[in-house]
Write a protein that holds these residues in place. Structure first.
Motif, PDB file in Angstrom:
ATOM      1  N   ASP A 177      13.744  -2.839  -8.962  1.00 40.35           N
ATOM      2  CA  ASP A 177      14.038  -1.604  -8.509  1.00 40.35           C
ATOM      3  C   ASP A 177      14.332  -1.771  -6.891  1.00 40.35           C
ATOM      4  O   ASP A 177      13.040  -2.026  -6.261  1.00 40.35           O
ATOM      5  CB  ASP A 177      13.197  -0.707  -8.749  1.00 40.35           C
ATOM      6  CG  ASP A 177      13.425   1.046  -8.419  1.00 40.35           C
ATOM      7  OD1 ASP A 177      14.537   1.158  -7.532  1.00 40.35           O
ATOM      8  OD2 ASP A 177      13.047   1.832  -9.005  1.00 40.35           O
ATOM      9  N   PRO A 178      15.581  -1.649  -6.523  1.00 36.91           N
ATOM     10  CA  PRO A 178      15.695  -1.522  -4.927  1.00 36.91           C
ATOM     11  C   PRO A 178      14.757  -0.565  -4.099  1.00 36.91           C
ATOM     12  O   PRO A 178      14.753  -0.800  -3.076  1.00 36.91           O
ATOM     13  CB  PRO A 178      17.035  -1.627  -4.831  1.00 36.91           C
ATOM     14  CG  PRO A 178      17.631  -0.618  -5.930  1.00 36.91           C
ATOM     15  CD  PRO A 178      16.723  -1.089  -7.052  1.00 36.91           C
ATOM     16  N   GLU A 179      14.387   0.474  -4.951  1.00 36.50           N
ATOM     17  CA  GLU A 179      13.688   1.554  -4.078  1.00 36.50           C
ATOM     18  C   GLU A 179      11.954   0.999  -4.202  1.00 36.50           C
ATOM     19  O   GLU A 179      11.231   1.846  -3.548  1.00 36.50           O
ATOM     20  CB  GLU A 179      13.705   2.675  -4.778  1.00 36.50           C
ATOM     21  CG  GLU A 179      15.245   3.344  -4.707  1.00 36.50           C
ATOM     22  CD  GLU A 179      15.559   3.228  -3.291  1.00 36.50           C
ATOM     23  OE1 GLU A 179      14.920   3.739  -2.423  1.00 36.50           O
ATOM     24  OE2 GLU A 179      16.796   2.787  -2.912  1.00 36.50           O
ATOM     25  N   ARG A 180      11.580   0.272  -4.809  1.00 33.71           N
ATOM     26  CA  ARG A 180      10.146  -0.532  -4.793  1.00 33.71           C
ATOM     27  C   ARG A 180       9.571  -0.920  -3.498  1.00 33.71           C
ATOM     28  O   ARG A 180      10.496  -1.018  -2.953  1.00 33.71           O
ATOM     29  CB  ARG A 180      10.029  -1.608  -5.869  1.00 33.71           C
ATOM     30  CG  ARG A 180      10.437  -3.006  -5.253  1.00 33.71           C
ATOM     31  CD  ARG A 180      10.559  -4.178  -6.415  1.00 33.71           C
ATOM     32  NE  ARG A 180       9.444  -4.028  -7.336  1.00 33.71           N
ATOM     33  CZ  ARG A 180       9.180  -5.172  -7.917  1.00 33.71           C
ATOM     34  NH1 ARG A 180      10.136  -6.212  -8.026  1.00 33.71           N
ATOM     35  NH2 ARG A 180       8.012  -5.201  -8.785  1.00 33.71           N
ATOM     36  N   PRO A 181       8.484  -0.391  -3.159  1.00 37.33           N
ATOM     37  CA  PRO A 181       7.803  -0.759  -1.926  1.00 37.33           C
ATOM     38  C   PRO A 181       7.710  -2.404  -1.969  1.00 37.33           C
ATOM     39  O   PRO A 181       7.119  -2.762  -2.954  1.00 37.33           O
ATOM     40  CB  PRO A 181       6.702  -0.002  -1.931  1.00 37.33           C
ATOM     41  CG  PRO A 181       6.570   0.919  -2.977  1.00 37.33           C
ATOM     42  CD  PRO A 181       7.638   0.617  -3.867  1.00 37.33           C
ATOM     43  N   VAL A 182       7.883  -2.954  -0.860  1.00 36.61           N
ATOM     44  CA  VAL A 182       7.693  -4.143  -0.563  1.00 36.61           C
ATOM     45  C   VAL A 182       6.982  -4.661   0.578  1.00 36.61           C
ATOM     46  O   VAL A 182       7.117  -4.285   1.560  1.00 36.61           O
ATOM     47  CB  VAL A 182       8.849  -5.059  -0.555  1.00 36.61           C
ATOM     48  CG1 VAL A 182       8.834  -6.508  -0.082  1.00 36.61           C
ATOM     49  CG2 VAL A 182      10.018  -4.904  -1.636  1.00 36.61           C
ATOM     50  N   LEU A 183       5.962  -5.517   0.428  1.00 36.53           N
ATOM     51  CA  LEU A 183       4.775  -5.796   1.257  1.00 36.53           C
ATOM     52  C   LEU A 183       4.759  -7.325   1.344  1.00 36.53           C
ATOM     53  O   LEU A 183       5.065  -7.884   0.575  1.00 36.53           O
ATOM     54  CB  LEU A 183       3.202  -5.077   1.109  1.00 36.53           C
ATOM     55  CG  LEU A 183       3.190  -3.520   0.939  1.00 36.53           C
ATOM     56  CD1 LEU A 183       3.407  -3.195  -0.506  1.00 36.53           C
ATOM     57  CD2 LEU A 183       1.944  -3.368   1.772  1.00 36.53           C
ATOM     58  N   LEU A 184       4.801  -7.686   2.763  1.00 40.01           N
ATOM     59  CA  LEU A 184       4.721  -9.170   3.027  1.00 40.01           C
ATOM     60  C   LEU A 184       3.399  -9.597   3.603  1.00 40.01           C
ATOM     61  O   LEU A 184       2.429  -8.909   4.063  1.00 40.01           O
ATOM     62  CB  LEU A 184       5.700  -9.344   4.292  1.00 40.01           C
ATOM     63  CG  LEU A 184       7.117  -9.020   3.888  1.00 40.01           C
ATOM     64  CD1 LEU A 184       7.712  -9.222   5.144  1.00 40.01           C
ATOM     65  CD2 LEU A 184       7.721  -9.831   3.006  1.00 40.01           C
ATOM     66  N   VAL A 185       2.909 -10.666   2.790  1.00 41.16           N
ATOM     67  CA  VAL A 185       1.778 -11.378   3.363  1.00 41.16           C
ATOM     68  C   VAL A 185       2.005 -12.912   3.810  1.00 41.16           C
ATOM     69  O   VAL A 185       2.451 -13.749   2.995  1.00 41.16           O
ATOM     70  CB  VAL A 185       0.682 -11.480   2.155  1.00 41.16           C
ATOM     71  CG1 VAL A 185      -0.525 -12.571   2.605  1.00 41.16           C
ATOM     72  CG2 VAL A 185       0.187 -10.341   1.609  1.00 41.16           C
ATOM     73  N   GLY A 186       1.746 -13.351   5.056  1.00 38.31           N
ATOM     74  CA  GLY A 186       2.192 -14.321   5.742  1.00 38.31           C
ATOM     75  C   GLY A 186       1.064 -15.023   6.279  1.00 38.31           C
ATOM     76  O   GLY A 186      -0.095 -14.619   6.735  1.00 38.31           O
TER      77      GLY A 186
END
Length: 393
Positions: free
Chosen positions: A94-103
């Motif tokens: 889903d393009p509206e799903r929240p996305v978080l980044l872990v680097g």
């Protein structure tokens, strides 16, 4: 670097390690490893990350060398790698799903580049033992990451990232980015500390809980909102930029404090706002004073309050600090942050409202009027006169 080669290229699907939910609308946490390893290196921390309705994807870097995979060979590769990752994200559910980044390590550089180039795409970032790409052509204006909570962890003796670069990263995130920042420093830095892994899990859990309960908060749209509670109707820029504040809680101001008559003058203005009662604060350093409203009368949402159950919408810290914690509608919070009057609460968007800020103490009589006007907007929000995203107040 002759032994290096691109393992994937434009149009290629990245290699992934996945775990967690397979639902296409579940929040997605994208994990980026350090250079010279692989996506499997990050799976080791998975037992300490939140479970439940959340999907994880550890991505393999696009360059291969003798020791593993990397995100870039030099700075010129960073933006093409970001474009490659964004193209992959376009296909992820889903393009509206929240996305978080872990680097982690060099993965921090890529995660930060993604956050800076496309802040509207990401709901938060975890940056572990790495630094921002200051030498890449990315927007670094004040407030660029407003509304995006960030977790930052550094080792005090990191052998791979220069100390000056780590310090610059921490300073920019704390004073200029506009992001609610939770900053962790631990001894060492050669190996990932268990304390950091545990803190990452807690931070991610809080952020995911907030997203499930409240959704993603709006990001700045670039236009300065009106401030009818501030003299002149427009919030001016604060000379000298934002103050230096503590990196964790309890959050308080450490530079350009007011104290004495200015603190008292500001308090008198705030305590005289309609319907306000005052009391010693239930949470805060000794001497903190709360501004309270009767929730049976005030019709603002719970999100307009620091402590909804008590009706506390703001509180002032004692001398020699004099700063004020308050909750503003998102658009006003971002404007106050960008203009140097406010610093986000480190738990904004996690355990408190995204609009929770520390408003800088006034340094002169003129600034008393401005700070009182900022807190008056918080009062209007708490009494039901504003919506969280209202730009026409």
């Amino acid at each position: 670097m002759a032994h290096s080669r691109r393992a994937t290229g434009p149009g290629d699907e990245p290699m992934l390690a996945r775990w967690g939910s397979e639902h296409p609308s579940a929040p997605l946490v994208v994990v980026l490893h350090g250079n010279g390893t692989s996506e499997h290196s990050m799976i080791e921390i998975s037992p300490w990350l939140p479970h439940g309705p959340v999907a994880y994807a550890a991505v393999r870097g696009p360059f291969q060398d003798a020791t593993g995979y990397s995100w870039y060979l030099d700075g010129s590769d960073i933006l093409p790698t970001c474009a490659w990752l964004e193209g992959w994200l376009d296909t992820e559910g889903d393009p509206e799903r929240p996305v978080l980044l872990v680097g982690f390590r060099e993965g921090v550089t890529v995660a930060a580049a993604l956050m800076l180039s496309a802040p509207h795409r990401f709901a938060g970032g975890v940056l572990i033992y790495g630094a921002l790409p200051f030498d890449v052509d990315l927007p670094l204006r004040r407030g660029r990451l407003s509304g995006m909570p960030v977790f930052l962890a550094h080792g005090t003796d990191d052998p791979r990232t220069p100390a000056a670069l780590l310090a610059r990263t921490g300073a920019w995130l704390a004073r200029e980015s506009g992001a609610p920042l939770w900053n962790v420093r631990v001894p060492g830095g050669a190996q990932l500390a268990g304390e950091v892994v545990g803190a990452v899990g807690t931070w991610l859990g809080d952020r995911l809980d907030h997203l499930r309960a409240h959704g993603e908060n709006p990001l700045p749209d670039g236009d300065a909102p009106p401030w009818p509670t501030v003299p002149g109707g427009t919030l001016p820029h604060r000379d000298g930029g934002p103050p230096i504040v503590t990196e964790r809680i309890p959050q308080h101001q450490e530079s350009s404090r007011s104290g004495g008559p200015l603190t008292a003058r500001l308090w008198d203005r705030l305590a005289a706002l309609d319907g306000v009662e005052t009391a010693p604060a239930a949470v805060g350093v000794e001497g903190t004073r709360s501004l309270l409203l009767d929730r049976a009368v005030a019709t603002g949402p719970d999100g307009a309050y620091l402590m909804p159950e008590l009706g506390e919408f703001a509180h002032q810290h004692p001398d020699p600090d004099g700063s004020v914690h308050a909750v503003l509608p998102d658009a006003l919070a971002y404007d106050a942050i960008a203009k140097g009057w406010a610093v986000p609460h480190p738990l904004a968007g996690l355990r408190v409202s995204p609009g929770a800020v520390l408003v800088a103490a006034p340094r002169d009589v003129g600034e008393v009027e401005t700070v009182a006007g900022i807190v008056a907007a918080s009062h209007r929000y708490a009494t039901g006169g504003l919506a969280s995203d209202d730009r026409n107040i």
